[in-house]
Structures are given as structure tokens and as C-alpha cells.
Motif scaffolding. Structure first.
Motif, short mmCIF file in Angstrom:
data_model
loop_
_atom_site.label_atom_id
_atom_site.label_comp_id
_atom_site.label_asym_id
_atom_site.label_seq_id
_atom_site.Cartn_x
_atom_site.Cartn_y
_atom_site.Cartn_z
N VAL A 174 0.84 -1.20 0.00
CA VAL A 174 0.00 0.00 0.00
C VAL A 174 0.87 1.25 0.00
O VAL A 174 0.61 2.22 -0.73
CB VAL A 174 -0.96 -0.01 1.21
N LEU A 175 1.92 1.24 0.84
CA LEU A 175 2.84 2.38 0.87
C LEU A 175 3.51 2.59 -0.48
O LEU A 175 3.63 3.73 -0.96
CB LEU A 175 3.89 2.15 1.96
N SER A 176 3.92 1.51 -1.12
CA SER A 176 4.59 1.60 -2.41
C SER A 176 3.67 2.15 -3.49
O SER A 176 4.04 3.05 -4.25
CB SER A 176 5.10 0.22 -2.81
N VAL A 177 2.43 1.61 -3.57
CA VAL A 177 1.49 2.07 -4.59
C VAL A 177 1.12 3.53 -4.35
O VAL A 177 1.04 4.34 -5.29
CB VAL A 177 0.23 1.19 -4.59
N GLY A 178 0.91 3.91 -3.08
CA GLY A 178 0.58 5.30 -2.78
C GLY A 178 1.70 6.25 -3.18
O GLY A 178 1.45 7.31 -3.77
N ALA A 179 2.95 5.86 -2.86
CA ALA A 179 4.08 6.70 -3.23
C ALA A 179 4.21 6.79 -4.75
O ALA A 179 4.53 7.86 -5.30
CB ALA A 179 5.36 6.14 -2.62
N ALA A 180 3.97 5.68 -5.46
CA ALA A 180 4.08 5.68 -6.91
C ALA A 180 3.01 6.58 -7.54
O ALA A 180 3.30 7.33 -8.48
CB ALA A 180 3.95 4.26 -7.45
N VAL A 181 1.77 6.54 -7.02
CA VAL A 181 0.70 7.39 -7.55
C VAL A 181 1.03 8.86 -7.31
O VAL A 181 0.87 9.72 -8.19
CB VAL A 181 -0.64 7.01 -6.92
N TRP A 182 1.51 9.16 -6.10
CA TRP A 182 1.84 10.55 -5.77
C TRP A 182 2.98 11.06 -6.65
O TRP A 182 2.90 12.16 -7.21
CB TRP A 182 2.23 10.65 -4.29
#
Length: 342
Positions: free
Chosen positions: A320-328
Motif C-alpha cells: 500500500v505504501l509503495s502504490v501510494g508513493a508511486a501514484v503521488w
């Protein structure tokens, strides 16, 4: 006393968990690199504008079906220079195998049916690509002339004419207005840009694109060695503007050293299949294989992670942290790149 596992097993356990969690953390980037590597390698895949690739069959029956080799064109230039020399000079082509074009492709634009077509044609006559986009409807806003500006009115970054060092490269790159030929030019029979111009309508018809007025925006320069009997010259010829320039071969600047860093970064950005099998062609095969493997590695890693129940919770939080950082970060880069493209 509970039995403790040996040190090497504990270390390998940490390594495996680290491999798992770092893999989940970098999953979006692995897939991104795999997909973009594939897109670099295949300009027509998932194109944001109508794009088509063509090969030798589309060029058959056009002047680009059989293109003279660089050595043959260089020999024509030397022969023409010999006939123009006054008093006569015995110019001779030296090491014809070293004659070459400075780029692998020529470019042309066509405006038809409210669209602008960009056509890339390989100088070897192996094929190319056609890319279509809407013609801009609004004229660009006038740009205030800087008070310190000097010159203007000609092609930006154009070459020096005969006797210069750059040989009058049109437009200073792959795009730009067609250059104006100087008063004294060297023209050959059916030069490269005329071959491209004559071939483009046939290519567009055979690839399903509308035809229109063809403008060849750029062709590569031809460089070769020539001797006048006493000195060897490095000659640059631009067929589109008819300019010939040269410098003593001994005075040519040394080639830039290909450092390890430049070598690696250029390997990373090298993409696309050339017209004939060579090292670059096989490198393109490796790029495709890496694109597939990276995507497979990322997707299969999720299945492998899910099989280990003890890692599901922590792995899910990391994912979740990785996907959120990638989207941001992706949104931020989209904003930055959109601003720079305006």
C-alpha cells in the motif's frame, strides 16, 4: 533451552524477507521500467496517436527501394568536385568503406485532412514509421524579441556553408523549417531527400494514411575521406542544401571517449529494431525479454508473497505504501512534464 537456528540460517531468513519486502516496495517501478522499456522498443505499441510501421514492401517501386551506398554517393561527390575544380585537381576518394551518414533516418512532414503526419524513413531503405497528430488550430502567441538578440530569420542552428565545419545541417536537428540552399550548391541526380519525398506518398497510401504536400525536414549529412594528391580531407556533404565542407583529416577532433557511465546510460536508452540484424538488433531482443521478465517478476512476486501467511500483513502495508508513493510521484511528474511541454 530452546534450540536456536544456526547463524547462517538466520541471516538467510533476513535476506529472504528483505528480498520479499524490497520487491514489494519496488513493484510499481519494476513494472514501469518493464512497460516503458517495451514502449521504447516498439514505437507503434499503445501509441497515443495513429502510428504505423512500414518496411521494404511499402518502399518497393519508389526511389527508396534501391538506395546508393554511402561510398557510392561519396564517389559521385568526389567526381563532381573534380569536374568543377579550376584549375583541375585530382581529387580521389580515400577509404570508401569509411563513408557513412551521420544519422540512420531522414524525416518528412505531411499536412493533410487537418492532420500533421511525421514520417521517418531509414536511409538504408529498410522501412520506417508514420505518426499522425492533429494540426494545431491556434497560432502560437508572438514572442517578444529580446533586446540582445543577434541575427535571425534563418533556420535555427543551421550549419556553416561550404568551407565551414558543420556542412549546413538543416534545421540544426531532426525538426525545423526546410533550409534555404545557398546560391552555389552541389546537386546530384535524385539525391536522398528527393528519394524520400517521392517515396512518402506511396508509403502513406500503402499504410492507410491520407496523402498531401510532403516536406522533407531533415536528412543526415554524408562524411567521407578524400585526397587531392597531397592532403587527405574529411569531407561533409549535405544533399538537401547542396553544401560541401571539409577539414584536413589530421585536424579532425578526436572522438569522445566512451566512459563507462556514458556507455551504460546509452545502453539503457538504446531501443528499437534496426533494419538488419546486428548487435543493436539483438540488444532490442534482450530489451523485450527484460520487459517481459520484469513484469513477470513483479506479478509472480505477489503470488509468492501471498503464499507465506506470516508475511501477508506486513507485505500488504508495504505494498500500500509503495502504490501510494508511486501514484503521488507519478502525478507530480505528470504535472512537471506537462508544464515543460507547454
Amino acid at each position: 533451552m530452546p534450540h536456536r537456528r544456526p547463524l547462517h540460517k538466520r541471516v538467510m531468513h533476513v535476506v529472504r524477507r528483505g528480498h520479499l519486502y524490497f520487491g514489494l516496495l519496488l513493484l510499481p517501478w519494476a513494472i514501469l521500467y518493464g512497460v516503458t522499456g517495451f514502449l521504447f522498443n516498439h514505437p507503434t505499441a499503445f501509441a497515443d496517436a495513429p502510428t504505423a510501421a512500414f518496411g521494404r514492401p511499402e518502399l518497393s517501386g519508389t526511389p527508396m527501394e534501391s538506395v546508393p551506398s554511402p561510398a557510392e554517393v561519396a564517389n559521385q561527390v568526389v567526381t563532381a568536385l573534380r569536374s568543377r575544380a579550376n584549375p583541375p585537381v585530382g581529387y580521389e576518394l580515400v577509404q570508401p568503406e569509411r563513408a557513412k551518414y551521420t544519422r540512420e533516418a531522414a524525416f518528412a512532414t505531411v499536412k493533410a485532412d487537418g492532420r500533421e503526419l511525421n514520417v521517418l524513413v531509414e536511409v538504408g531503405g529498410n522501412g520506417g514509421t508514420v505518426r499522425s497528430r492533429p494540426t494545431p488550430q491556434t497560432a502560437p502567441a508572438p514572442v517578444e524579441k529580446a533586446p540582445f538578440a543577434i541575427g535571425g530569420g534563418g533556420p535555427k542552428g543551421g550549419g556553416r556553408g561550404p568551407g565551414g565545419e558543420k556542412g549546413g545541417r538543416p534545421g540544426g536537428g531532426e525538426k525545423g523549417p526546410r533550409p534555404t540552399a545557398p546560391a552555389d550548391t552541389l546537386s546530384l541526380e535524385l539525391p536522398l531527400h528527393d528519394r524520400v519525398k517521392a517515396a512518402v506518398p506511396t508509403v502513406l497510401e500503402r499504410t492507410g494514411f491520407p496523402s498531401g504536400e510532403v516536406t522533407v525536414t531533415s536528412v543526415p549529412d554524408l562524411t567521407f575521406l578524400m585526397t587531392d594528391g597531397t592532403k587527405t580531407w574529411l569531407v561533409t556533404y549535405n544533399a538537401q542544401v547542396g553544401t560541401v565542407s571539409g577539414r584536413p583529416a589530421d585536424d579532425a577532433p578526436p572522438a569522445d571517449d566512451l566512459s563507462t557511465r556514458r556507455f551504460l546510460t546509452r545502453m539503457h536508452t538504446t531501443h528499437g529494431y534496426p533494419g538488419e540484424p546486428n548487435a543493436k538488433w539483438y540488444w532490442a531482443v534482450v530489451v523485450d525479454a527484460m520487459a517481459f521478465v520484469m513484469v513477470f517478476w513483479g506479478v509472480s512476486g505477489i503470488f509468492m508473497w501471498w503464499q507465506i501467511k506470516a508475511t501477508r500483513l506486513v507485505g500488504f502495508l508495504v505494498l500500500v505504501l509503495s502504490v501510494g508513493a508511486a501514484v503521488w510521484l507519478g502525478s507530480g511528474m505528470h504535472e512537471v512534464l506537462s508544464a515543460s511541454a507547454r
